[in-house]
Write an enzyme that holds these catalytic residues in place. Structure first.
Site, PDB file in Angstrom:
ATOM      1  N   HIS A  93     -15.647  -8.625   0.764  1.00 45.46           N
ATOM      2  CA  HIS A  93     -14.641  -9.520   1.335  1.00 45.46           C
ATOM      3  C   HIS A  93     -14.795 -10.933   0.782  1.00 45.46           C
ATOM      4  CE1 HIS A  93     -13.256 -12.426   4.429  1.00 45.46           C
ATOM      5  NE2 HIS A  93     -12.228 -11.613   4.495  1.00 45.46           N
ATOM      6  N   ARG A 137       6.471 -49.331 -11.639  1.00 42.29           N
ATOM      7  CA  ARG A 137       7.118 -49.784 -10.404  1.00 42.29           C
ATOM      8  C   ARG A 137       6.569 -51.153 -10.034  1.00 42.29           C
ATOM      9  NH1 ARG A 137       6.078 -46.375  -5.073  1.00 42.29           N
ATOM     10  NH2 ARG A 137       4.111 -47.526  -5.144  1.00 42.29           N
ATOM     11  N   TYR A 159      13.090 -35.035 -15.593  1.00 42.92           N
ATOM     12  CA  TYR A 159      11.637 -34.929 -15.585  1.00 42.92           C
ATOM     13  C   TYR A 159      11.108 -34.921 -14.154  1.00 42.92           C
ATOM     14  CZ  TYR A 159      11.388 -39.975 -14.588  1.00 42.92           C
ATOM     15  OH  TYR A 159      11.517 -41.206 -14.014  1.00 42.92           O
ATOM     16  N   CYS A 196       9.316 -38.801  -8.583  1.00 49.38           N
ATOM     17  CA  CYS A 196       7.948 -39.309  -8.721  1.00 49.38           C
ATOM     18  C   CYS A 196       7.150 -39.212  -7.425  1.00 49.38           C
ATOM     19  CB  CYS A 196       7.949 -40.751  -9.223  1.00 49.38           C
ATOM     20  SG  CYS A 196       8.748 -41.920  -8.107  1.00 49.38           S
ATOM     21  N   ARG A 245      -3.862   2.651   8.384  1.00 56.11           N
ATOM     22  CA  ARG A 245      -4.111   1.395   7.684  1.00 56.11           C
ATOM     23  C   ARG A 245      -2.847   0.529   7.670  1.00 56.11           C
ATOM     24  NH1 ARG A 245      -8.499   2.232   3.677  1.00 56.11           N
ATOM     25  NH2 ARG A 245      -9.054   4.432   3.591  1.00 56.11           N
ATOM     26  N   SER A 257      14.784 -42.752 -10.227  1.00 53.94           N
ATOM     27  CA  SER A 257      13.602 -41.928  -9.956  1.00 53.94           C
ATOM     28  C   SER A 257      13.550 -41.703  -8.447  1.00 53.94           C
ATOM     29  CB  SER A 257      12.317 -42.623 -10.426  1.00 53.94           C
ATOM     30  OG  SER A 257      11.198 -41.807 -10.161  1.00 53.94           O
ATOM     31  N   GLU A 295      15.042 -43.967  -2.661  1.00 56.09           N
ATOM     32  CA  GLU A 295      14.157 -43.564  -1.569  1.00 56.09           C
ATOM     33  C   GLU A 295      14.737 -43.914  -0.205  1.00 56.09           C
ATOM     34  OE1 GLU A 295      10.431 -45.676  -2.158  1.00 56.09           O
ATOM     35  OE2 GLU A 295      11.496 -47.253  -3.229  1.00 56.09           O
ATOM     36  N   MET A 353      -5.912  -7.616   8.177  1.00 55.39           N
ATOM     37  CA  MET A 353      -5.397  -6.747   9.242  1.00 55.39           C
ATOM     38  C   MET A 353      -6.323  -5.549   9.419  1.00 55.39           C
ATOM     39  SD  MET A 353      -1.289  -7.092   8.643  1.00 55.39           S
ATOM     40  CE  MET A 353      -1.385  -6.833   6.878  1.00 55.39           C
ATOM     41  N   ARG A 404       1.926 -47.395 -10.155  1.00 51.69           N
ATOM     42  CA  ARG A 404       2.001 -48.182  -8.916  1.00 51.69           C
ATOM     43  C   ARG A 404       1.195 -49.455  -9.110  1.00 51.69           C
ATOM     44  NH1 ARG A 404       0.815 -42.359  -6.453  1.00 51.69           N
ATOM     45  NH2 ARG A 404      -0.558 -42.557  -8.247  1.00 51.69           N
ATOM     46  N   LYS A 446       0.834  -1.210   0.000  1.00 50.50           N
ATOM     47  CA  LYS A 446       0.000   0.000   0.000  1.00 50.50           C
ATOM     48  C   LYS A 446       0.867   1.257   0.000  1.00 50.50           C
ATOM     49  CE  LYS A 446      -3.580  -0.140   2.682  1.00 50.50           C
ATOM     50  NZ  LYS A 446      -4.735  -0.303   1.775  1.00 50.50           N
ATOM     51  N   ARG A 457      -2.769  -1.602  -6.393  1.00 51.56           N
ATOM     52  CA  ARG A 457      -1.974  -2.819  -6.205  1.00 51.56           C
ATOM     53  C   ARG A 457      -2.311  -3.766  -7.340  1.00 51.56           C
ATOM     54  NH1 ARG A 457      -5.253  -4.859  -0.798  1.00 51.56           N
ATOM     55  NH2 ARG A 457      -7.272  -5.193  -1.804  1.00 51.56           N
ATOM     56  N   GLY A 502      -8.353  -7.658   3.985  1.00 50.09           N
ATOM     57  CA  GLY A 502      -9.215  -7.793   5.143  1.00 50.09           C
ATOM     58  C   GLY A 502      -8.604  -8.503   6.330  1.00 50.09           C
ATOM     59  N   GLY A 523      12.101 -41.236  -5.154  1.00 55.89           N
ATOM     60  CA  GLY A 523      10.837 -41.409  -4.438  1.00 55.89           C
ATOM     61  C   GLY A 523      10.885 -40.572  -3.167  1.00 55.89           C
ATOM     62  N   THR A 524      10.615 -39.295  -3.313  1.00 53.21           N
ATOM     63  CA  THR A 524      10.875 -38.365  -2.206  1.00 53.21           C
ATOM     64  C   THR A 524       9.864 -38.480  -1.066  1.00 53.21           C
ATOM     65  OG1 THR A 524       9.789 -36.653  -3.531  1.00 53.21           O
ATOM     66  CG2 THR A 524      12.196 -36.705  -3.540  1.00 53.21           C
ATOM     67  N   ASN A 525       8.737 -39.167  -1.294  1.00 48.93           N
ATOM     68  CA  ASN A 525       7.836 -39.410  -0.162  1.00 48.93           C
ATOM     69  C   ASN A 525       8.553 -40.268   0.887  1.00 48.93           C
ATOM     70  OD1 ASN A 525       5.913 -38.098  -1.679  1.00 48.93           O
ATOM     71  ND2 ASN A 525       4.837 -39.951  -2.281  1.00 48.93           N
ATOM     72  N   ASP A 526       9.066 -41.422   0.456  1.00 47.01           N
ATOM     73  CA  ASP A 526       9.764 -42.305   1.391  1.00 47.01           C
ATOM     74  C   ASP A 526      11.136 -41.765   1.766  1.00 47.01           C
ATOM     75  OD1 ASP A 526       7.715 -44.041   1.693  1.00 47.01           O
ATOM     76  OD2 ASP A 526       8.549 -45.664   0.489  1.00 47.01           O
TER      77      ASP A 526
END
Length: 893
Positions: free
Chosen positions: A468, A630, A864, A844, A96, A777, A758, A107, A574, A26, A352, A105, A779-782
């Site tokens: 709002h 897999r 990828y 993946c 303000r 590949s 993983e 703050m 899977r 602002k 803005r 809205g 396996g970033t979850n595990d």
């Protein structure tokens, strides 16, 4: 000496647009409009650094701030010839908030500050309008009482409503000066009763009270919730803007309004907005009165009977159109502006970058390229990837029969069905249990933010297109119908009524935020068509990116959806998901119950043709694109029965007793199955399982190759590899099966065998594993679970606390942790490609569809990302933006 206060006004400013981080959005906008020569009431901005000081020093102020604020006030006094605290010619100001990014809205604001029992008379004499003066005074007491003194809003509103009932009046605008005097005295009594001291009469005390309240509102619950939802860091802080008041409530030649330089719902290149005659700014956004449209076209499009500004204030609208063009030319983007008209003169209070729907964002970006304002790269940068989610889900089927309950304003596009609820708390509670809900309110307030986020759609009986509810819903991508005036909501009975039709909490309704219609029951939907501006911009994005985008898919429906959204292959199929179907669960349970290899092979023989057909269908849909499959990953116990009926059915299928089945199930229970007998460990101990799956893959690839002569690209992926020896054993088996199938068929199919990374050990030993693997590949979850020692299924109970305390900046299962998990990914990339320079690398896990994680994938050089089908467009855009960000970093290095 640190400069805490920056002044603006009289065609100049001490700040500029580039100082957004210091002045907030602002303050930076006000400074820039002054520099552009636009009419802006003078004022000053207290920087965000004061907010940081405030919270780091026990909610105190820097020692020299008071003097700088006093100097800022004097600059306003000189500009206007009025004096702060003067009884005869009082300077009144607004106070303000203003964070560096818009938080509509969330703050607090205080208007008309500086009025007291004496200066209200001076204002009356100066303006020649006693009613206006006392209307302004009651507004100030009400806002200050609520924002600074913490008195509930309804305590003031109830006094006004009761007075109108006593006098037989209906509208606030019908109240006279004498009425407002009575209400002012009532308001002061409320303050005395609630706080034990009179309403403050000293303007400087009022000012510092308001400054403290605005800074304090940075940490109020609704602001904290909003920041969490939009990933805004808590340490950014808010600026405080103190600005001379201009009055839209001085009579019929005065007004207040909100405008967008283009339509924020559709992106159409036309002035869009609303205003109220004889009102102040909060009247528009609060939805207290039904606003009027700026243009005759807007009025007619929304079937309004109220006069447009084009009809009642044509000269002001002409000036507003000029301002619109100046701002668009300068900022090269759609602007959201607030203005006040005081006795026929237009004053600008804010500009803005306007919040907009995804549809509008695409239209505006493509139009600005076509108009020669920005280039294609800038257009791609401007679209928030996550916002595309709004375009990827179904809309109402135009052929469906509907029963219209009522109509309101089409405040945020899209359609949603759900159980109607009347409170934010109920919306959040039901949504947490998987229920789809529509939040219906007379009008929403910032306190409803958590319920609005939980709801599928939002319905209000008051408010307009810039209320709002409308602004927040558009920002969240929620459908919203606002200002459905025929609808009456009774919170006490938990019912709403329209034209003698009663809807009770829990009944299902449908809203269409594109038409403003509210319908009874659930209405069928259709899939979106992704063409036009979406296709144009995504084409530009695809031309900028290096990384490919694949999808996680194992069903034909998911695969077709992924292709429709532009997936360039399947990055994770899977196979275990295929075994849970009704015709598969029996054979896989027979495999599990078998006492020996012969018994297991009998069950696998039943599964082989089913798996072959599964893979063949995926190959057909992907038409030569790579398909990463897999092999079986989860432990056996996940396929076992859970209920008595299921145990009895399994006993029947396996010709065992229920007791024997239960005994076998008990034997398979593991203390920590996530680290137990699963993944490649199943393939090592029961090689016939992976042998069957490999045979099904190769036979399907041969079949489809013969059908259409086109290439098929199977990529066989082994899960949970920790050692090179595991991979060597299983790859040799896969190669043997592949050779046998292809020799028998007389067809050669190219294929790759790789592994998921993983486990930390696999990442650290990537160089030796890559000697065997054709691809990695991640396996970033595990990998996240094993790096942190966290269970994804159980960590939700405390992750929220960890984020609030700043231990985790983000949920590590949503956004990849670059310092820990990311470091292991970097190591695996470097060591894997050192051993095999052409090693194909992808990701993946769920992180493959997260824009922040995608930026990391770009940095480390993955080939990828793979994500759920509905996140494919999001990933395509995020990959393009990551590529552009990388080019910028290279250019500045």
């Amino acid at each position: 000496m640190t400069k805490w206060v920056h002044t603006f006004g009289r065609g100049g400013a001490e700040g500029r647009a580039e100082m957004r981080n210091l002045l907030g959005g602002k303050g930076a906008g006000l400074a820039e409009m002054c520099t552009l020569g636009l009419p802006v009431p003078p004022g000053f901005t207290i920087s965000t650094e004061v907010c940081t000081w405030f919270y780091e020093n026990g909610k105190t102020y820097p020692p020299d701030l008071e003097d700088q604020v006093a100097t800022g006030l004097k600059s306003i006094e000189r500009a206007l010839g009025a004096r702060f605290g003067d009884a005869d010619n009082p300077l009144l100001v607004s106070v303000r908030s203003g964070a560096r990014v818009s938080m509509p809205g969330m703050m607090d604001t205080v208007l008309n500050l500086g009025l007291n029992d004496n200066s209200v008379e001076g204002l009356s004499r100066r303006s020649g309008d006693e009613r206006f003066a006392y209307d302004s005074y009651r507004r100030f007491i009400q806002m200050y009482g609520q924002v600074v003194l913490g008195i509930e809003h309804h305590q003031f509103e109830d006094l006004i409503e009761n007075h109108k009932l006593d006098t037989g009046l209906t509208l606030d605008t019908e109240l006279s000066a004498e009425d407002w005097k009575i209400i002012v005295n009532g308001f002061k009594d409320v303050v005395l009763q609630e706080r034990g001291h009179p309403f403050p009469q000293q303007p400087r005390e009022q000012l510092w009270g308001a400054i403290g309240a605005v800074l304090g509102s940075w940490m109020n619950p609704r602001a904290v919730t909003y920041r969490r939802l939009h990933e805004i860091p808590a340490d950014w802080g808010t600026a405080v803007n103190v600005q001379a008041m201009v009055f839209g409530n001085m009579g019929q030649d005065c007004a207040t309004g909100v405008a967008f330089t283009r339509d924020p719902s559709t992106g159409k290149n036309e002035l869009y907005g609303e205003f109220l005659v004889n009102a102040q700014g909060e009247d528009v956004v609060a939805g207290i009165r039904t606003p009027q449209h700026l243009t005759i076209a807007g009025k007619e499009a929304n079937k309004s009977t109220l006069p447009a500004m084009e009809e009642v204030m044509p000269a002001v609208l002409q000036e507003l159109r000029r301002v619109r063009q100046v701002l668009e030319d300068h900022y090269r983007d759609m602007q959201d502006i607030e203005f006040t008209v005081q006795r026929g003169k237009l004053w600008m209070l804010q500009t803005r970058s306007g919040k907009r729907t995804a549809q509008a964002a695409l239209k505006i970006a493509v139009s600005l390229v076509e108009e020669g304002v920005i280039d294609r790269q800038e257009a791609v940068r401007r679209i928030e990837p996550a916002s595309l989610d709004q375009l990827l889900h179904p809309t109402l089927d135009p052929r469906a029969k509907t029963t219209i309950l009522t109509r309101g304003l089409p405040a945020s596009p899209g359609a949603a069905s759900g159980k109607v609820v009347f409170s934010a708390e109920e919306a959040e509670s039901l949504a947490a249990h998987g229920e789809a809900v529509i939040l219906a309110r007379v009008e929403t307030s910032p306190e409803d933010i958590h319920g609005m986020h939980a709801a599928k759609g939002i319905l209000t009986t008051r408010g307009g297109m810039t209320s709002h509810a409308a602004v927040v819903a558009r920002g969240m991508g929620r459908p919203c119908v606002a200002g459905a005036g025929d609808l009456h909501i009774d919170y006490t009975t938990r019912k709403m009524t329209a034209r003698a039709t009663h809807i009770t909490a829990g009944e299902v309704i449908t809203i269409d935020g594109s038409t403003g219609e509210v319908m009874l029951g659930e209405v069928p939907t259709i899939q979106p068509k992704l063409s036009g501006d979406f296709a144009t911009l995504m084409g530009w994005a695809d031309g900028l990116r290096r990384m490919k985008v694949r999808a996680n898919a194992e069903t034909p429906l998911d695969a077709r959806t992924a292709r429709r959204f532009g997936a360039e292959g399947i990055g994770l199929c899977r196979t275990e998901h295929m075994f849970f179907e009704a015709d598969r669960i029996g054979p896989i349970r027979r495999v599990i119950m078998a006492d020996d290899e012969r018994g297991r092979r009998a069950g696998l023989a039943e599964l082989l043709p089913m798996q072959r057909q599964d893979f063949a269908e995926l190959f057909r849909i992907m038409r030569g694109l790579p398909v990463t499959i897999r092999l079986l990953d989860p432990p056996f116990h996940e396929f076992l029965p859970k209920t008595d009926a299921e145990f009895e059915e399994m006993a029947r299928l396996t010709e065992r007793s229920v007791a024997q089945v239960r005994q076998r199930a008990h034997a398979l229970i593991e203390t920590n199955p996530m680290l137990g007998h699963r993944g490649c460990r199943l393939g090592i101990t029961y090689p016939e399982i992976y042998e069957m799956q490999a045979m099904a893959i190769f036979e399907a690839a041969v079949l489809v190759t013969k059908e259409n002569g086109a290439g098929v690209e199977p990529e066989i992926m082994l899960p949970l590899i920790a050692t090179k020896k595991e991979l060597d054993i299983l790859k040799a088996m896969i190669d043997r099966v592949g050779k046998s199938v292809m020799e028998h068929a007389g067809v050669t199919v190219p294929y790759l065998v790789g592994t998921m990374i993983e486990l930390p050990r696999a990442a650290l030993r990537a160089e030796e594993i890559a000697a065997t693997a054709d691809f990695f590949s991640f396996g970033t979850n595990d990998l996240t679970q094993t790096v942190f020692g966290l269970s994804r299924d159980d960590a939700a109970s405390f992750l929220g606390a960890y984020q609030r305390l700043g231990i985790f900046e983000r949920d590590p299962f949503v956004t990849l942790d670059p310092a820990g998990v990311g470091e292991l990914v970097r190591i695996a990339v470097e060591r894997g490609r050192a051993a095999r320079p052409g090693l194909k690398l992808g990701i993946c896990g769920e992180h493959g569809g997260d824009p922040a994680s995608i930026r990391f994938c770009q940095e480390v050089g993955l080939d990828y990302v793979s994500c759920s089908p509905y996140r494919v467009p999001i990933a395509r855009l995020a990959v393009a933006q990551a590529a552009l960000a990388g080019e910028c970093q290279d250019a500045t290095a």
